[in-house]
Enzyme design. Sequence first.
Site, PDB file in Angstrom:
ATOM      1  CG  ASN A 181      -0.340  -0.150   2.515  1.00  0.00           C
ATOM      2  OD1 ASN A 181       0.768  -0.657   2.638  1.00  0.00           O
ATOM      3  ND2 ASN A 181      -1.025   0.292   3.555  1.00  0.00           N
ATOM      4  CD  GLU A 282       2.725  -0.091  10.406  1.00  0.00           C
ATOM      5  OE1 GLU A 282       1.554  -0.451  10.720  1.00  0.00           O
ATOM      6  OE2 GLU A 282       3.047   0.262   9.270  1.00  0.00           O
ATOM      7  CB  CYS A 316      -1.668   0.259   8.549  1.00  0.00           C
ATOM      8  SG  CYS A 316      -0.299   1.429   8.522  1.00  0.00           S
ATOM      9  CD  GLU A 489       8.721   1.098  10.752  1.00  0.00           C
ATOM     10  OE1 GLU A 489       9.200  -0.019  10.471  1.00  0.00           O
ATOM     11  OE2 GLU A 489       7.855   1.667  10.064  1.00  0.00           O
TER      12      GLU A 489
END
Length: 513
Positions: A181, A282, A316, A489
């Site tokens: 994505n 993640e 997400c 991150e």
Amino acid sequence: MTTMMKTTRCARLLAAVGTTPLKRAFSLDSSAPLVRSRGYVHGRWVGAPQDFPVLDPATGTEIARVADCGPEEAKRAVNAAYEAFRLWKDVTAKERSTLLRKWANLMTEHKDHLATIITFESGKPMKEALSEIAYSASFLEWFSEEARRVYGDVVPSPFKDRKILLLKQPVGVVSIITPWNFPSAMITRKVGAALATGCTVVVKPAEDTPLSALALAELSSQAGLPAGVFNVVPCSREQTPSVGRVLCTDPLVAKISFTGSTATGKVLLKMAADTVKRASMELGGHAPFIVFDSADVDKAVQGVMASKFRNSGQTCVCSNRFLVQSSIYDRFMAKLGAAMDRELKIGHGSEPDTTQGPLINNRAADKVVHQMEDALSRGARLLRGGQRLHGSFVAPTLLADVSADMLCMQEETFGPLVPVVRFDTEQEALAIANASRVGLAGYFYSSDVSQIWRVAEALEVGLVGVNEGLLSTPEASFGGVKESGLGREGSKYGVDEYLDVKYVCLGGLSLTG
């Protein structure tokens, strides 16, 4: 005009423009400067015994064939990264910083080519693809600066004849597994941090979108990254398990960093456990979006439009579960429906006015339709959309009178579906919002300062948007709680995921001159 008449009119309009295949021919120039079709190992383009097709999700047509790397190619990439690490870890932070900045500048210089690749392999509208390239380059820029700020510590010693030093050192070879994505940004967010600290990497991009990763490899070479520092092993869905096994179990790999589903993340963690590897995860989200009665309704509607429909709902951190307080529910729904009618345009991503491209594949579209059907069968009302269009296109859909037990409120959607629940109290909204095993992002709109503090602290997520629908920036940390992952991150904390802390005790020091 009644709500039913508006709904029928919208459905007919969407059916008229969306149920027939796209009539224009769309194609990606396979000879374009950054389109590559082979793996990238130790600074060389490498083939594989077989290749696999990359499809344009908007049309279903093949746009490229890419080397289908297997476990042998993955092992060679790990070996190359391990050999390169011996030298790269000793390259000065200033030199690493300069190379990362060169790479970022090349991305900006070639932004149109890179964005075109994203649009054709992922379906993302061109405007969003260009934004992703800017976002992607910003991580290389950010971590080029952080490379020179990896500080250790000199700790006051309790002993007069000893000095205590804490050194930060790169962990080693990192396996990086990324989703489709954000096929560019999810790579640079991880790779930028890893390379800044002195680690080397092997990237396995998603099988749907390998071209963006290979384009980054080409630019890394142009930027002057040494051979073996950045490696890419594309592979098909069939080869993914065997390649993933190498990247997660090889003793030469010190760490894995993965972005993807929670289910896959758990599998990778189990594989990494045998060699006790460091891991950053993640994983999936299921973000609540709460609108309290003190909110500016117009701003809340624009927040929904930004958060939900970016990349056709395939992020997400996009909002999935919408909770609106009863006193403003009808007004909010009317304004949101009007905004959807006014602002959303379905089409191929390369068309300049397209805002909503296809979902990545038919499986993704089937999932959204299944959630729609479940909600409607349980009493939800359809206000907009509701159609599976041609191919993997799904009409942006607005559902009213949704309840918390419906499937769309229980599992992540990853598509343009807006299910809206009515609530009465703050406590009720928080109970629904936190009733999830994942916790990546959450959003709410309110003008009550006390409520803002209460809700921001109470939401069980790693990222909170208060009166804001777009959160991500390299300066801020990114990561979830519960089953949404491990580690962070971006931000100054992003480099810590790729560093070991070594304690050095310097003893036997003379107390006199």
